[in-house]
Design an enzyme around this catalytic site. Sequence first.
Site: not given
Length: 916
Positions: A7, A87, A294
Amino acid sequence: MKLLIVESPNKVKTIKKILDKHFPNEFIVKATKGHILNLPVNELGVNIDKRKDRIYAKWVIEKGKKKIIEEIKTLAKKAEMVYIATDDDREGEKIAYDVVNKCDIKNYKRVVFLEITEKEILKKIFDGRKVDFNIVNAAISRRLIDRIIGYPISTIIKEDFYRQKKAYIPRGVGRVISPSLHIIVDLEKKIESFVVEEHKKVKIKYLKDGVLFEVNSPISFAPEQKKELDEYLSVLNSNPHIVSFYKQKTEDKNPPKPLTTSTLQYGAWYLYRFKPKKTMKLAQELFERGLITYHRTDSVRISESAIKEIMDFIYKYYGNELVVSQPRFYKNSSNAQDAHEAIRPTYFNEDYSPENIDKIENLNEDLKKLYEFIWYRTLVTQMKPSTYDVSKVEINVGGNEFKTQSNYRIIDGWEKIKGDIIKASIKGDEDEWRDKVVKLPEFQIGEELEVMDIIVYDYIPHRPRRFGVGRFITYLSNHNIARPSTLDSIIENLENKGYLSIKKGMLFSENLGREVDSWLENNVQWLIDIELAKRFEEELDLIEKGEMGYKELVYEYYNLVKKLEKKFNISSLRDVPTTAQKKLILKIIKDKNIEVDKSVFKNKKLAEIFINTHLNSFSLGKCPICKKGNIIKQDNRLYCNNKNCGFVIFNYKQFFEKFFDNYNEILIDEFFKVLFKHKKVYIPLLKNKEGKEFDAFVKISKKEKFYNLIFEFAEAKQEDIEVTKEIYNKAGIDIEKILLKQKINKLEKERRVLEDAVLKDGLTRAFNRKALEEDIQKFKYYDLLLDVAFIDADHFKKVNDTYGHDMGDEVLKSIVDVIFEKIRKFHLKGRVYRYGGEEFLVIIKSSEVFKDFLEEIRNALQNKKYKYNNEEFTVTASIGYVKNCLSKEIENCIKKADEGVYESKKAGRNRITFMQ
């Protein structure tokens, strides 16, 4: 050749470097830069036909993404395998799905990197799967429902406000922001309805074995209970104070849980005043650099391998006395998805410690702060508990029981390593420090205590606690109203719409927000229902697991919106102009003195044609953003008439009301014409809310999706002044008179600077003792309530002796800088004096936030790092203060505050002591 798609462009370089190391020249890494498809901006883009059980969504290519799609499509045709590493969340899965379909990719693997590290990438790169359509359906259903709620209901509320001729214009509502707004407004109502009734309470001070401690009465006395209070005091003064119960006890206190998205935002707010959006932006960068896991997660789980690394690190660098003997695991709440680990650093070795990270990564100050917080908050999860003395004592006085409890740390445990930072990160909006020190001596049951003083003090029962930024985020997360992916945008969205404001870190509902919430409560109760918002998130989870169809959820909300449209007869408005369009047509007719057929007011297409035809000559100039459309002034907003642009400034009139002393409509028009052409306009003698005058350039700035007017402080050139003169002359306002006043103000300022030089300390620019003596004499002629504090640098002689007087001077200057910074932040009025070598006296007009102000000074000083050669050190401060001092008694209050410093130092320094 293999193609890897991510991304964010920020990941490309890091991932490419890792892949090239193990697979030289084998991988091309390409970024989508977020979504490639989205619903259109200027139309609903969703059509539902329940009879055919069909949902049509118009997915259009995002602006600027055509080229990226073509590049990916070309590369994918040549690649033997395409790896899609967007993601690991619903939005990431939707992007992966769109890439596969739009770029016609047949041979692909969906891979997920939870860390941007060599170990994680090599482990996951070939461990792929196909796109999970259940997750995609959950993402699509959320997007469609947000659209079928947001667009129609926003249209209805705006139209209804126009019909009712309300003073406010709503800026839209939504599925998440509506219940969030209701929570804030509902609390505001409770706060306003709270009746403040001052009671009296009693506390008793004792001295035993050299330890001064106090107990508070468990009862309070209303104003009409003066007789009962006198009787109570009589009992306390005439009876012995006997220890009726005493139990020695210690208690282990474990460190706080690992970080989730909400607790990261909570902690970063209380430590550094980072707004949620900023925190997540910084966390995103740390994640993309491979430094943390994350950052969108509701899980407190840490992997076993990471726990082992943490324990090894603690053992190696802090010793066996701090590391836990057995791994400490944390249990998730029932509503946590647990898709990812808690937020933690990816590496636990000396190179990646906050002290050494600069050797590997070039992080700015804000990134360093957040990384340090994440590092130590994670590290302490595997450290031994700290141990506190929590002994309890009960004292009987004529049948009245008084209780108190010790809260004194006797074994540091995890608090030895940055305990102050970690505890500050879990501090509430109005909480005292969680480690407030209460030290008790040892007692014998039946012994009589020596009473030092019995004090009656004012007590106001706690009104409902206002939400601070951090606590509100945690509240939304704990009540499952929003998920980690959306938490950071809620407050900013409400603030940008003008529904709430943030003052000193606290959330206040604005009038517009109250009006909107009232309308929702009366007309769309289900949209502000917190339980429904929570159920929505749970139903998305069911869709994601394949246990519920996404159409079922879409239809449910579609039916609710249709009922509302029917109530307001919105279908009849689809083909007629809105109230706003009608008002604009009337304005054009009036300003251009033209006649039109009445059909323009009945047919929407005719109305739009009329507006577009006449608007160009009715504008304030070309749009500074797209350069194509024209800027239109309408209903307290300025917007670009190019539908693809999106430029809009709301509430521009408030800007002039707030800062301009003299203006009219002509000046506003001329001001904006120049602003849109030259990008900035110089304005002399603007006024702030305190009435102080200042000169500045006015510019346009973008914050997320919204544009605002901001100030730039710079010296104006003669050509800037000439442009300003022209604007004011066209508006018929005497600019020469304004410029003359500006010149007089500058001369007055220069005079004050010269006078201040005699009364200011040359090093720190704080006021000197001469100024203090003059002010003390002035105070005697006034009846003012003042707050007084002494701030004394701890161990300052050691700084001078160890690092030299130049370094000592730097420390003193920085202490005063911190004090002034906090005075500005809390909007306090008063003065700072240099009382002695390292002593500073603060006298301000009494304020309820004075304790918070001093606490922030103490925190800022203890967290501030000084560097001398390669050595780093900190300087703490001991503080004593007095509140609500009569100005006539200022000398006595200064003396008491000074005694408070002594008490703080006696208690162990780096303390704040309140003196009565």
